[in-house]
Structure formats: structure tokens, C-alpha cells
Design a protein around this motif. Sequence first.
Motif, short mmCIF file in Angstrom:
data_model
loop_
_atom_site.label_atom_id
_atom_site.label_comp_id
_atom_site.label_asym_id
_atom_site.label_seq_id
_atom_site.Cartn_x
_atom_site.Cartn_y
_atom_site.Cartn_z
N SER A 189 0.82 -1.21 0.00
CA SER A 189 0.00 0.00 0.00
C SER A 189 0.86 1.26 0.00
CB SER A 189 -0.95 0.01 1.20
OG SER A 189 -0.22 0.01 2.43
N LEU A 190 2.10 1.16 0.48
CA LEU A 190 3.02 2.29 0.41
C LEU A 190 3.40 2.59 -1.04
CD1 LEU A 190 5.51 1.99 3.43
CD2 LEU A 190 4.16 3.98 2.80
N VAL A 191 3.63 1.54 -1.81
CA VAL A 191 3.91 1.72 -3.24
C VAL A 191 2.69 2.32 -3.93
CG1 VAL A 191 4.51 0.56 -5.40
CG2 VAL A 191 5.57 -0.16 -3.25
N ASP A 192 1.50 1.85 -3.55
CA ASP A 192 0.27 2.41 -4.12
C ASP A 192 0.19 3.92 -3.86
OD1 ASP A 192 -0.48 -0.14 -4.90
OD2 ASP A 192 -1.65 -0.50 -3.08
N THR A 290 2.65 -6.13 -10.13
CA THR A 290 1.85 -7.30 -9.74
C THR A 290 2.72 -8.37 -9.10
OG1 THR A 290 0.27 -6.85 -11.52
CG2 THR A 290 0.26 -9.07 -10.58
N LEU A 291 3.93 -8.58 -9.62
CA LEU A 291 4.85 -9.55 -9.03
C LEU A 291 5.22 -9.16 -7.60
CD1 LEU A 291 7.27 -10.24 -12.03
CD2 LEU A 291 5.59 -11.82 -11.06
N PHE A 292 5.46 -7.87 -7.38
CA PHE A 292 5.79 -7.40 -6.04
C PHE A 292 4.58 -7.54 -5.11
CE2 PHE A 292 9.62 -5.77 -7.82
CZ PHE A 292 10.49 -5.60 -6.75
N LYS A 293 3.42 -7.25 -5.63
CA LYS A 293 2.22 -7.33 -4.80
C LYS A 293 1.95 -8.77 -4.36
CE LYS A 293 -2.65 -5.93 -4.75
NZ LYS A 293 -3.75 -5.27 -5.52
N LYS A 294 2.26 -9.74 -5.22
CA LYS A 294 1.99 -11.13 -4.91
C LYS A 294 3.08 -11.78 -4.05
CE LYS A 294 0.44 -13.90 -8.05
NZ LYS A 294 0.31 -14.65 -9.34
#
Length: 394
Positions: A189-192, A290-294
Motif C-alpha cells: 500500500s506504500l507503493v500504491d 503485480t509480481l511485487f504485490k503477490k
Amino acid sequence: MARIREKEELESWSNSSVTKDSSISLLKLITILIIFVVGVVIGLSSSSHIDRYFALRTQQFSLNNGAIDTTQQIVVNCEKEDCLSMKSFIRPRNLCHSMTDDELFWRASLVPQKEEFPFSRVPRVAFMFLTRGPLPMLPLWERFFKGQNNAKFSIYVHALPGFELNVTSTSVFYRRQIPSQHVKWGSVSLVDAEKRLLANALLDFSNERFILLSESCIPIYNFLTVYKYLTGSTHSFVEAYDDPSRYGRGRYSRHMLPDIKLADWRKGSQWFELNRALAVKIVADTKYYTLFKKYCRPSCYPDEHFIPTYLQLFFGSLNANRTVTYVDWSLGGPHPATFMAGNITESFMQSIRKNGTLCSYNSGNTPICHLFARKFDPSALQPLLNLTSKVMGY
């Protein structure tokens, strides 16, 4: 004689009857004419009343539906004078919008193919504040921006949903909050939030450089020095290094193969500075995010790895591979040192500004390595205000 008298009486009665019938006919005619005239008058009068009635009803209908008519007029004016105007397109006046993140990132990733600008463009530095709530160093920042050309900078604040920055209408921070979402430390969520700040800032086509700051950051040089340093740089400033420890490579997941290899994995400070081209690339990316999120969880801290790794993969030559925000990690641990009121002295601030080392800048070196510093406690505000004119130059 009797017959003659009877004949005369008959003729007299006949004449009297004709006269009487004529009188009756004339009376009927006059009566009909009177009725006709009265009917015409009544008809005209009724018509007038009816016209006034329908006119009144029409007026009442218009008044009762005035809100609808007004709304329609506003929409028309918006489309003609604002929504489709060049001025509104190149720099939205209002930061409030109802776009989702996906819609915002798509909109922000639009890039003109025509190199020339159809307007007078002054490169602008976007100061992006990622904060949980108030900005305790606000008076310091107000002094930093005071008297500067507002065509050279813009401000964006991402705070927790529901928080409203309490500033006067004369403040440069007035109405500079963007639509936000909840942020959890150590999560994606910080990246978001970082991408949200970048995307909102990208909607202003004059923004050329993008610096991420926190509520505990301060500028250690004056505005003109900062502006010239950033807009004159041929590189972006993102720290990206290979950390062989468990705090670096130890956070890598092999599930990211084959797109991200261990050799590509990088770590760096969250507090980055980017030029416009790289900001667009980061906002537009879906695959690597997406790779980082997963797979960058838990205890992976995507904000320390996503942008450094992404730039290493594709744009390493455009990165200076260092940060322009000073942070003291000498104490160890997951958080940097916090500077209190007692730490703020002239010599301390000078040591942050210039510590005797040289840093690469374009094709040469410069003694100015950092433009900003963190992490300052609110108690440090007043001592800092006492040193701004003497030490920091603003």
C-alpha cells in the motif's frame, strides 16, 4: 254593408298581424345580435385568461425545474470553457476527482507524441508529501516557498482518508491534498500511495521533476538551489544497491522468476526523486508491480525494492543511484535516527549540507549531495526556524 265592414275588419287584423310579426322578428334579430356580441366579448376575455394561465403555468414549471436547467447550463459551460480547455487539460485546477487508481494511472500514463509544447512551459518541481496526518514542519516549508515563482513548483499531499490539512487560503498547501487511501507500513500500500502521488502530479504537464517527502523532511538548501539542481540534472536520484544480507537478497522470492532474477534485485531508500519520463514508466507498469504485490510479502518492504529493482532492470543508465534526502542509519534497526530540538545546531546542519565528500552530478562532481533531510521531531521546528536564514539560505 255588413260584408264590406267584415272585409275591412279582416284586412285591419291582417295588417296588424304583419306589423306585429315584423316587430317580433326585429326583436329576435336584435336579441341574437346582442347575444353574439356578448359571446364574442366573453370569448375574448376567456382566451386572454387562458393565455395568462398557460403562461403562468409555464413560468411556474420553469421555476420548479430551475435546478435541472441550471445543471444543464453548468455542464455545457464546463465542456465549452473548462473541461475541454487547454488550460484545464495541461494543469487541472482542482485536485479532487472521483477516479479509481486504475483510471488515474491510465490517465497519468498518457504521453504526447508531439515534442513541442503548444504553451509556454516552465519546468516545475512537484513536491509530494506522504504523511499520516499533520505536517509539523509546515512553517519551515512555508518559509522555503515564500516569494518564489509558483510556476516553478507544485505541491501534493497524500494523508490518511478523512484527514484535512488545516491551513489558511493564503498557504501554498491550501487545497493541495489528493484523494487518498489507507496506507500500512511495510506493505505494498506504500507503493500504491507513491504511485498515487506520482500519477496526480503527472496530470500537470509542466511537472518535470518529482520528489517524495515525508512529514519529518526539511529542505536544507533554499528553493533556487534545489530547483536548479533538480531541473538541471540529466539523471534521476533513486538509491539502488545490491544488499547480500537477509535484509536485501533475503527478501527476494524465486516466484518472481523469470521476469526478476536475484541478480536484478535491488534495495534503496523509499525517498526518491524522478524525472517525468521515469515517473510515467513507473505509473504505467502493471506486470512488475503485480509480481511485487503477490510475492514481496511479508516483511519484504516493497517500498524499498520495487522502484530500485524496476529501474535496475530497464533504466539503470538514467539513474544517479543515490538519494538526495539525507537519513542517518548509523544507530541500526528498522528506523533511522530522529533529530530532536537538542540536536539542532549550526554545526550539525552544516555537516548535513556538506560533509566533505563529493557526489556525482551529470558529467562531474559536486559537494552538494543532499537537498533534503529527515527524520526531524516536531520539537526541532523552532531551532530550525532560528537557523534558516543563516544556514539554509531561506
